[in-house]
Design an enzyme around this catalytic site. Structure first.
Site, PDB file in Angstrom:
ATOM      1  N   LYS A 183       0.879  -1.722  -0.316  1.00  0.00           N
ATOM      2  CA  LYS A 183       0.036   0.188  -0.106  1.00  0.00           C
ATOM      3  C   LYS A 183       1.015   1.440   0.437  1.00  0.00           C
ATOM      4  O   LYS A 183       0.351   2.246  -1.031  1.00  0.00           O
ATOM      5  CB  LYS A 183      -0.942  -0.262   1.410  1.00  0.00           C
ATOM      6  CG  LYS A 183      -1.661   0.830   1.405  1.00  0.00           C
ATOM      7  CD  LYS A 183      -2.518   1.520   2.562  1.00  0.00           C
ATOM      8  CE  LYS A 183      -3.759   2.648   2.562  1.00  0.00           C
ATOM      9  NZ  LYS A 183      -4.117   2.838   3.016  1.00  0.00           N
ATOM     10  N   GLU A 189      10.847  -5.027   4.089  1.00  0.00           N
ATOM     11  CA  GLU A 189      10.912  -6.345   4.067  1.00  0.00           C
ATOM     12  C   GLU A 189      10.277  -6.761   2.738  1.00  0.00           C
ATOM     13  O   GLU A 189      11.131  -7.804   1.482  1.00  0.00           O
ATOM     14  CB  GLU A 189       9.830  -7.511   4.296  1.00  0.00           C
ATOM     15  CG  GLU A 189      10.246  -7.325   5.912  1.00  0.00           C
ATOM     16  CD  GLU A 189       9.631  -5.985   6.924  1.00  0.00           C
ATOM     17  OE1 GLU A 189       9.302  -5.381   6.890  1.00  0.00           O
ATOM     18  OE2 GLU A 189       9.125  -6.543   7.916  1.00  0.00           O
ATOM     19  N   GLU A 328      -4.694  -5.745  15.194  1.00  0.00           N
ATOM     20  CA  GLU A 328      -3.833  -4.554  14.969  1.00  0.00           C
ATOM     21  C   GLU A 328      -4.724  -3.588  14.722  1.00  0.00           C
ATOM     22  O   GLU A 328      -4.811  -1.996  14.421  1.00  0.00           O
ATOM     23  CB  GLU A 328      -3.143  -4.877  13.495  1.00  0.00           C
ATOM     24  CG  GLU A 328      -2.782  -3.236  13.004  1.00  0.00           C
ATOM     25  CD  GLU A 328      -1.990  -3.804  11.415  1.00  0.00           C
ATOM     26  OE1 GLU A 328      -0.272  -3.941  11.696  1.00  0.00           O
ATOM     27  OE2 GLU A 328      -2.424  -3.430  10.769  1.00  0.00           O
ATOM     28  N   LYS A 469       9.605   0.053  13.759  1.00  0.00           N
ATOM     29  CA  LYS A 469      10.170  -0.188  12.583  1.00  0.00           C
ATOM     30  C   LYS A 469      11.483   0.845  12.980  1.00  0.00           C
ATOM     31  O   LYS A 469      12.118   0.506  12.121  1.00  0.00           O
ATOM     32  CB  LYS A 469       9.267   0.792  11.797  1.00  0.00           C
ATOM     33  CG  LYS A 469       7.992  -0.210  11.547  1.00  0.00           C
ATOM     34  CD  LYS A 469       6.867  -0.151   9.753  1.00  0.00           C
ATOM     35  CE  LYS A 469       6.321  -0.885   9.816  1.00  0.00           C
ATOM     36  NZ  LYS A 469       4.997  -0.212   8.953  1.00  0.00           N
TER      37      LYS A 469
END
Ligand code: F6P
Length: 497
Positions: A183, A189, A328, A469
């Protein structure tokens, strides 16, 4: 009136007393939609609880919230936008529904072009993506593949080369199509894997690896910048959340592998469930009742987890998919207005496949000290042609587990005593096909949304994943000396100077 107090002060009835006290309980608490049968009767949902939860839902403006979701209102407050996955299925603002339709036509045209050989002789597809850009497509492929597909499609998400390498060893680079699903078109990754695949193609003598790439993204300009021709970029709207995106162009590899008709069936099944969610009163609304059960067990009975067991190998990836969808979405500590959440957020969702799980984790479900609401899924029509004993055994085991959890069995030997009164929901699909699976997944989306509304959470952002992250990026950039001593030592052990 505080409806939570009313719910919490309800005397706890046993499942046995609920069944004894109401003939027709199963009929009242079971529903059929688009070939999927939902049985909530083995939960503690009494008439009174259902009534009080319905009042709570009214108090939270549930009907307006459902309308806001399905009309494309900007309900994702922290990101200032709508959450428009239902527009992919025909429920949204006129503009968004039309936009989704046009993008779908573009996707269909590209599927047809690949089928017609426009990108060469393709036999293999590598779909790269992670989280919502992989879990949905992978679930659909595993569930609906019948084995005679034109393409062999591998979904690879992990940065661990152990995931990608065996695929590269097996596939012929000259006959491989690379699909990059992201997206944001920035996820580390996915792009490391993409580089490895294009390098492999080049090493194998493919003259124009970039000519064999299709990008699925809400950031088409980034895909073009990355080197992918605009004609092979399939955009989707930024208002479609990653974990809600399998209906959009993120489903390209599914449509290519299984056929556009299957993909259309999937959307039609989801649209059936959307219509049901919009139209039905709370006491007959399948996602709403499921969310009432979730809240009851999570808030009132203190259940920190919910377990999902698919009694069908084809649905083995469903628990993984649901983990992202529910955890999530609703794993948050603040409500949509930023104030602390005073209740438990999403339960931990876990699970596996039956009958395997019976010989592994069911001990705890039957006799452990944690109360775990269980969800059983099964399909009436088998997905194989072996002797009928296989499928009979599978389904009857599934039903027996739900019955045993509820009934229990008394024994003076405490080791052999089964307390019983343990709740379960059973979901029985007539068939496993695009339509039933579409309805099933849309059910889970709407259940997640209903839970969010009951808690006041915004289920459409995911800021919680950012810190990890950032720190991984800091380590990769060699800023490890800013980490804590434990992390420093781990890093030094793995990468001695
Ligand atoms: O890190 C979490 C997340 O942003 C998910 O929400 C998303 O589905 C996944 O990463 C992949 O993101 P993208 O599709 O942008 O590569």
């Amino acid at each position: 009136m505080d409806y939570w107090t009313a719910i919490e002060s309800q005397p706890a009835s046993t499942l046995k007393s609920l069944f004894d006290g109401e003939t027709g309980r199963v009929e009242r608490l079971s529903f059929e939609q688009s070939g999927v049968y939902f049985d909530f009767s083995k939960t503690h949902m009494s008439k009174m609880l259902l009534e009080n939860f319905s009042k709570l839902a009214d108090d939270k403006g549930m009907v307006d919230q459902i309308m806001a979701l399905t009309n494309g209102a900007p309900i994702n407050l922290s990101e200032g936008r709508a959450a428009e996955h239902t527009a992919e299925r025909g429920f949204g603002s006129e503009t968004s529904v039309e936009n989704a339709r046009l993008l779908k036509m573009r996707m269909q045209a590209l599927v047809q072009a690949v089928d017609a050989g426009a990108l060469g002789d393709i036999e293999y597809v590598i779909h790269l993506g992670i989280g919502g850009s992989a879990l949905g497509p992978e679930l659909l492929l595993a569930a609906l593949k019948i084995g005679d597909e034109k393409y062999e499609t591998a979904v690879i998400s992990n940065i661990d080369g152990c995931a990608l390498e065996p695929v590269l060893e097996r596939f012929d680079a000259h006959k491989t199509l690379l699909v990059i699903a992201s997206k944001s078109f920035t996820t580390a990754e996915t792009f490391l894997n993409a580089r490895s695949v294009t390098d492999w193609m080049a090493e194998q003598g493919v003259s124009d690896p970039f000519g064999k790439i299709i990008a699925l993204t809400a950031m088409p300009e980034k895909a073009v910048e990355w080197g992918i021709d605009e004609s092979r970029v399939l955009p989707f709207s930024e208002t479609v959340g990653g974990r809600y995106s399998l209906w959009s162009s993120i489903g390209f590899s599914v449509a290519l592998t299984l056929g556009i008709e299957v993909f259309d069936d999937l959307l039609a099944g989801a649209a059936d469930m959307d219509r049901h969610f919009i139209d039905m009163p709370f006491d007959q609304n399948i996602p709403v009742i499921a969310a009432f059960c979730d809240q009851y067990y999570n808030q009132v009975r203190g259940c920190e987890t919910r377990a999902v067991f698919a009694y069908d190998e084809r649905l083995r990836l469903l628990p993984d998919y649901l983990q992202q969808l529910e955890m999530e979405s609703n794993g948050k500590s603040v409500t949509a207005d930023g104030t602390p959440l005073k209740r438990h957020s999403s339960p931990i969702v876990w699970g596996g496949v039956g009958t395997d799980a019976q010989h592994a984790v069911f001990q705890l479900l039957h006799q452990g000290t944690h109360l775990v609401p269980v969800e059983f899924l099964a399909v009436v029509e088998p997905g194989h042609s072996l002797a009928k004993e296989h499928h009979e055994g599978l389904l009857l085991n599934c039903f027996a587990q739900g019955a045993a959890l509820m009934a229990g069995k008394k024994s003076d030997d405490t080791n052999r005593n089964y307390q019983g009164d343990r709740p379960s929901i059973t979901i029985l699909l007539e068939n496993l096909d695009g339509r039933t699976l579409g309805a099933l997944i849309a059910f889970y989306e709407h259940r997640t949304f209903t839970n969010a509304v009951l808690l006041g959470i915004n289920p459409f952002d995911q800021f919680g994943v950012e810190l990890g992250k950032e720190m991984a990026n800091a380590l990769l950039a060699g800023e490890g000396n800013k980490m804590d001593p434990s992390t420093e030592i781990l890093k030094n052990r793995a990468f001695p100077a």
